[in-house]
Structures are given as structure tokens and as C-alpha cells.
Design a protein around this motif. Structure first.
Motif: not given
Length: 273
Positions: A1-7, A28-36, A256-265
Motif C-alpha cells: 500500500m502506501n502508494r504516492v499518487l499525483c492528481s 513519464p516525467k513523474l516519479e509517482c506510483d499512479g494517478f488520482e 514544474d516536474y521537479d517540484m512534484l517529484n520532490n513532493c513524492f520523494k
């Protein structure tokens, strides 16, 4: 579980003409585990195309955020039987079923009406939830901002009437109403034990009901103490999923892919500890 998604709402908005076809390009530029997947009201006239496009992305959409105005339709209840809200919600459930979403996030109250006619929204929940169950979808009510009272008050009222109700907790919404500290209290432990099934992790830079600062910010760009929040989350052993909603598109549509990827990390590092 504990997946991190991007809206998908963090990616698709007015600057890029709410073009859902861009999701496949951005993913493909996002390091998330799926999407909302976030549904917009402007897409009701192209539902079949929308579904086909989302399926063809081959992306994972475990959660869908239903169109926000449905909550406003419930509050208005102009026809006396919630027919507009129900018809819209059925369409949202059709989309969720086709893209494989098992959870549906909902603003039970929203917009101009907000919680001014909350008795309509609370009563309407029963019919909306029945539709979700018929589709095999778990309905999650979000602690969205209120004009009159507070989301936690409405959650408690809903729990009294519907003991099996499920929720989604948004950090920004709670901070807007100064209710982050409330959620840590022992008397609210039952919410985490049995009812909160998903989290929206967003920052907030304002004070109590500071409408001028009601923006969805990335982690570290506001004043929420996320160290304390995740220490609490780890302590209670929350095992659900997370969604980042921070607006990533600029006025010219750049992401801003870097911003989102930093949030996921950040989230992934916190929940590993």
C-alpha cells in the motif's frame, strides 16, 4: 500500500486548455506510483473520448476525484430529489469503473452554496453513496473548506447519521480551518482507525480562514509542520495512499516536474522512517 499518487488536476488546467490528452505526455516525467484522476465539468460532452484516452495511457488510476460541482448541486437541491447531482455522479462512476478506480473522492459541499445548506448535502449523501456501492466504488468525503462551520464538525454529524462513512483527509483544508491539531487528539483517533482511507498532502501559507491564501502549495512552501504530521502518521501506522495536488502548471502551461517529484520523494522518505 502506501502508494504516492499525483492528481491530474495538478497537471491539467486552464493554461493548457484542460486537455486531458496531455496526461500521457506528462506522466513519464513523474516519479509517482499512479494517478488520482480529476474530473472537470467541461468534459461531460466528451466522456467516451475521455475514457478511451485514459485507458490508452496504460496508467494506473486507483483513485478518482469526482467533479466538484456535484456537491453544490446537492446543496442547491432545486428539484427536491437531487436528480442533477445523481445523474452527474453516475457519469463519474462510469468513468471510474472504466479506468479502474476503486475509490471516489468527493466534495460533499462545494462552491457558492458551500455548507450553507448542509442539511441537504448530508441527506443527499445516502443516495450518492448507494450509487457508488452499486458500482463497487468506495466513496470518500473530503474535509473541504466551509463558509459557515468547519469540515470536522460536518464529519462528526455525518458519522452520527452514517456510522460506516469513509473520509479523505486534506492537510491544506485542515490548516485553513486550524484543525490540524484537532486531528491529532485522542478523541479523534476513531477517525484514523476506521474512517480516513486516503490523504491529500498539500501545503498552506495562510492563517485561519485566510481566503486570500487558499492556494494548493507544494510541501515546504507553506507553514504546515509536516515533520509533526508524518511523525503522527507513522505512529498510528496509517497504511493508505497519498495524493499530491500542488498546482504544477504555470500561466503559460509549463509543468514544474521537479517540484512534484520532490513532493513524492519527501513523502516516500517520511513514510519509510
Amino acid at each position: 500500500m502506501n502508494r504516492v499518487l499525483c492528481s491530474t488536476g495538478a497537471l491539467i488546467g486552464r493554461p493548457n486548455n484542460r486537455d486531458y490528452r496531455l496526461i500521457k505526455e506528462f506522466a513519464p516525467k513523474l516519479e509517482c506510483d499512479g494517478f488520482e484522476f480529476m474530473m472537470y465539468s467541461t468534459w461531460y460532452n466528451q466522456v467516451e473520448k475521455l475514457i478511451n484516452e485514459l485507458i490508452n495511457t496504460n496508467l494506473d488510476f486507483p483513485v478518482m476525484h469526482c467533479e466538484k460541482q456535484i456537491g453544490e448541486d446537492l446543496g442547491r437541491n432545486e428539484d427536491g430529489n437531487y436528480s442533477i447531482a445523481k445523474e452527474k455522479f453516475k457519469i463519474n462512476c462510469d468513468i471510474a469503473k472504466e479506468i479502474g478506480a476503486k475509490k471516489m473522492v468527493m466534495h460533499l459541499w462545494n462552491g457558492q452554496y458551500s455548507d450553507s445548506t448542509i442539511e441537504n448535502n448530508i441527506k443527499g449523501y445516502e443516495q450518492i453513496n448507494k450509487i457508488a456501492k452499486d458500482y463497487g466504488i468506495e466513496l470518500l468525503i473530503e474535509n473541504v473548506v466551509c463558509n459557515h462551520n468547519s469540515p470536522l464538525e460536518h464529519w462528526i454529524t455525518l458519522l452520527e447519521k452514517y456510522p460506516d462513512i469513509k473520509f479523505i483527509f486534506d492537510t491544506k483544508m485542515a490548516a485553513f480551518h486550524s484543525q490540524l491539531e484537532e486531528i491529532y487528539k485522542k478523541e479523534n483517533k476513531h477517525l484514523w482507525d476506521s474512517h480516513i482511507r486516503h490523504l491529500h498532502i498539500n501545503d498552506y501559507a495562510g492563517g485561519y480562514k485566510d481566503w486570500g491564501n487558499l492556494r494548493t502549495l507544494p510541501i515546504s512552501k507553506g507553514n504546515i509542520n509536516f515533520d509533526k504530521f508524518f511523525a503522527f502518521i507513522n505512529q498510528i501506522q496509517y497504511h493508505g495512499e497519498y495524493t499530491v495536488e500542488a498546482t504544477a502548471f504555470s500561466d503559460n502551461g509549463n509543468i514544474d516536474y521537479d517540484m512534484l517529484n520532490n513532493c513524492f520523494k519527501y513523502i516516500k522518505n517520511k513514510i519509510k522512517k
